[in-house]
Each structure stands twice: as C-alpha cells, then as structure tokens.
Motif scaffolding. Structure first.
Motif, mmCIF file in Angstrom:
data_model
loop_
_atom_site.group_PDB
_atom_site.id
_atom_site.type_symbol
_atom_site.label_atom_id
_atom_site.label_comp_id
_atom_site.label_asym_id
_atom_site.label_seq_id
_atom_site.Cartn_x
_atom_site.Cartn_y
_atom_site.Cartn_z
ATOM 1 N N GLU A 36 17.560 41.166 27.999
ATOM 2 C CA GLU A 36 17.144 42.462 29.191
ATOM 3 C C GLU A 36 17.235 43.762 28.531
ATOM 4 N N PRO A 37 15.740 44.104 27.988
ATOM 5 C CA PRO A 37 15.774 45.319 27.045
ATOM 6 C C PRO A 37 15.863 46.666 28.083
ATOM 7 N N LYS A 38 16.606 47.554 27.566
ATOM 8 C CA LYS A 38 16.900 48.716 28.222
ATOM 9 C C LYS A 38 17.109 49.898 26.975
ATOM 10 N N GLY A 39 16.133 50.677 27.114
ATOM 11 C CA GLY A 39 16.209 51.696 26.121
ATOM 12 C C GLY A 39 14.898 51.760 25.299
ATOM 13 N N SER A 40 14.821 52.768 24.544
ATOM 14 C CA SER A 40 13.418 53.125 24.055
ATOM 15 C C SER A 40 13.545 53.284 22.225
ATOM 16 N N SER A 41 14.562 53.674 21.898
ATOM 17 C CA SER A 41 14.963 53.967 20.455
ATOM 18 C C SER A 41 15.485 52.697 19.964
ATOM 19 N N GLY A 88 31.424 60.614 22.522
ATOM 20 C CA GLY A 88 30.112 61.362 22.382
ATOM 21 C C GLY A 88 30.059 62.660 21.681
ATOM 22 N N PRO A 89 28.862 63.376 21.661
ATOM 23 C CA PRO A 89 28.964 64.564 21.105
ATOM 24 C C PRO A 89 29.730 65.509 21.645
ATOM 25 N N GLY A 90 30.498 66.494 20.616
ATOM 26 C CA GLY A 90 31.148 67.778 21.359
ATOM 27 C C GLY A 90 32.554 67.157 21.955
ATOM 28 N N GLY A 91 32.946 66.134 21.646
ATOM 29 C CA GLY A 91 34.302 65.646 22.135
ATOM 30 C C GLY A 91 34.069 65.080 23.823
ATOM 31 N N SER A 92 32.873 64.799 24.236
ATOM 32 C CA SER A 92 32.530 64.204 25.527
ATOM 33 C C SER A 92 32.749 62.633 25.165
ATOM 34 N N THR A 93 33.060 62.037 26.392
ATOM 35 C CA THR A 93 33.374 60.503 26.418
ATOM 36 C C THR A 93 31.971 60.052 27.418
ATOM 37 N N ILE A 94 31.468 59.136 26.755
ATOM 38 C CA ILE A 94 30.505 58.204 27.527
ATOM 39 C C ILE A 94 30.932 56.871 27.940
ATOM 40 N N GLU A 95 30.651 56.565 29.309
ATOM 41 C CA GLU A 95 31.260 55.429 29.903
ATOM 42 C C GLU A 95 30.258 54.382 30.509
ATOM 43 N N TRP A 96 30.256 53.238 30.466
ATOM 44 C CA TRP A 96 29.153 52.418 31.073
ATOM 45 C C TRP A 96 29.861 50.980 31.290
ATOM 46 N N GLU A 104 23.415 48.784 35.543
ATOM 47 C CA GLU A 104 22.540 50.057 36.214
ATOM 48 C C GLU A 104 23.426 51.009 36.349
ATOM 49 N N GLY A 105 22.730 52.375 36.034
ATOM 50 C CA GLY A 105 23.718 53.528 36.087
ATOM 51 C C GLY A 105 24.516 53.712 35.123
ATOM 52 N N ALA A 106 24.071 53.373 34.059
ATOM 53 C CA ALA A 106 24.924 53.879 32.534
ATOM 54 C C ALA A 106 24.603 55.058 32.060
ATOM 55 N N ASP A 107 25.413 55.662 31.628
ATOM 56 C CA ASP A 107 25.456 57.205 31.053
ATOM 57 C C ASP A 107 24.262 56.947 29.921
ATOM 58 N N VAL A 108 24.285 55.949 29.001
ATOM 59 C CA VAL A 108 23.539 55.601 28.072
ATOM 60 C C VAL A 108 22.793 54.288 28.393
ATOM 61 N N PRO A 109 21.618 54.167 28.874
ATOM 62 C CA PRO A 109 21.104 52.616 28.896
ATOM 63 C C PRO A 109 21.157 52.147 27.610
ATOM 64 N N ASN A 110 21.456 50.802 27.539
ATOM 65 C CA ASN A 110 21.332 50.404 25.985
ATOM 66 C C ASN A 110 21.259 48.727 26.218
ATOM 67 N N SER A 111 21.092 48.107 25.120
ATOM 68 C CA SER A 111 20.888 46.728 25.189
ATOM 69 C C SER A 111 20.690 46.226 23.524
ATOM 70 N N GLY A 112 20.953 44.806 23.438
ATOM 71 C CA GLY A 112 20.951 44.493 22.040
ATOM 72 C C GLY A 112 21.492 43.110 21.764
ATOM 73 N N ARG A 113 21.474 42.800 20.522
ATOM 74 C CA ARG A 113 22.015 41.598 20.089
ATOM 75 C C ARG A 113 22.484 41.595 18.706
ATOM 76 N N VAL A 114 23.443 40.806 18.320
ATOM 77 C CA VAL A 114 24.129 40.656 17.136
ATOM 78 C C VAL A 114 24.037 39.117 16.740
ATOM 79 N N TYR A 121 18.506 51.795 23.115
ATOM 80 C CA TYR A 121 19.176 52.666 23.866
ATOM 81 C C TYR A 121 18.461 53.961 24.050
ATOM 82 N N ASP A 122 18.649 54.630 25.110
ATOM 83 C CA ASP A 122 18.082 55.882 25.639
ATOM 84 C C ASP A 122 19.165 56.951 25.491
ATOM 85 N N PRO A 123 18.820 57.906 24.464
ATOM 86 C CA PRO A 123 19.924 58.969 24.149
ATOM 87 C C PRO A 123 19.978 59.920 25.420
ATOM 88 N N PRO A 124 20.953 60.182 25.736
ATOM 89 C CA PRO A 124 21.400 61.291 26.935
ATOM 90 C C PRO A 124 20.488 62.786 26.420
#
Length: 191
Positions: free
Chosen positions: A28-33, A82-90, A109-119, A137-140
């Motif tokens: 289920e691909p989410k993200g462009s990078s 995240g950058p600058g001491g922030s926290t990103i959650e999903w 849905e609604g993730a701060d950073v939409p992402n998907s992948g596989r290992v 992933y899509d960077p904020p």
C-alpha cells in the motif's frame, strides 16, 4: 564466480525500471521519496525476522525511534524524533507478513509523515542473511522539510543506513558500538 544475489539496495540501481519496480512492490504505497538500504548480517533469517518483528524493540537500535507501542497484532503507534527536538507520531499497519521472508507496512490515514515500506530477509549462503529495507515517505513541509531533516541528521536515507548498521552490530555481537561515554564510565572517572 558471480554471486547468486546482488545485495545492493534496489534504489541504488542505475536502471530506472528497477527503481520504479521497488516502489511498486510496496503493498500500500504512501509517499513519494524512495529510500533503500541493504546489509548482510551473519545470522540466520529466522533470528533476524523474529527480532525485527518485535517493533517495540526498535528503540534499542534505531536512533530516532522514541517508542513503538503495539495496539494489536498488526497495528502499532510510532513516536519518532523529528528535526529541532520535535516528535512525529503516527499509526502503522502491517500490510504483508511472510515469516522469515518479509514484513511490509503502511501508515494509517492522518499520519504526520505518510510512509510505507518493506523489509526483506534473503539467504546469503555462508555469509548469513541479506536484510533490505525499502521505504517510501513524504517529508513534512516537502523539500524544505527534507533539507531541514538532512541538516539535523533526521533524514530517512541517513537513518536507514545507520539503523541497519546498528541492527547488524546488535545481531552479530549482542551490542552496539558507540563512541559516546556511558553513565558508568563517567562515574568511574569521577571516582
């Protein structure tokens, strides 16, 4: 003698059709990078898969993961530095799970950073197992957010390489090498 498998990440290929195929393989691909990294670890597939499938243990070897809480067998809640001491959650959902072979996920849905992948875990003969991570992933904040993340060493391409290296160290030696001084070392110096 040619090796039976190339353990370079698919995203390193100079053939664009192979890179496009890597993104298409995500359930289920989410993200462009697209980020891809591989490492060969001198341990059997089943051990590596079992350790990786315990998402709550990720903070032990993934530098930017603050915590992963399991909601049920396939859903987890992630908190990442995240950058600058922030926290990103999903929340993330396991979209494909083939024991000892692969684990795939997609952010809810609604993730701060939409992402998907596989290992993926592939046999490397006497060398152990090839572990390959492919992440979309899509960077904020788009490209600016990606540049800021890179400046603060929080960019997924950098982190994937470092995290796989630490996973290798943990699985092969039982510990992760660090140049940071530990609290115990500081106490011994003070004594």
């Amino acid at each position: 003698m040619a090796a039976p498998h190339d353990d370079a990440p698919i995203t390193a290929s100079k053939r664009t059709e192979k890179t496009a195929q890597a993104a298409e393989n995500i359930t289920e691909p989410k993200g462009s990078s697209l980020v891809g990294q591989s490492v060969t670890i001198n341990r059997p597939r089943h051990e590596l898969y079992a350790k990786w499938r315990d998402f709550s243990g990720f903070p032990n070897f993934m530098e930017n993961i603050e915590r992963v809480e399991m909601i049920d067998d396939v859903t987890s809640h992630w908190a990442v530095k995240g950058p600058g001491g922030s926290t990103i959650e999903w929340d993330a959902v396991v979209t494909e799970d083939q024991p000892d072979r692969l684990i795939a996920w997609s952010s809810a849905e609604g993730a701060d950073v939409p992402n998907s992948g596989r290992v993926e875990f592939r046999d490397a003969g006497e060398r152990g197992t090839i572990v390959s991570a492919t992440i979309l992933y899509d960077p904020p904040a788009g490209i600016i957010g990606k540049l800021i993340a890179k400046m603060f060493q929080r960019e997924p391409a950098l982190q994937a390489r470092r995290d796989l290296r630490r996973f290798k160290q943990l699985m092969e030696t039982g510990e992760i090498a660090t140049s940071a001084r530990t609290a115990r070392a500081l106490e011994e110096e003070a004594a």
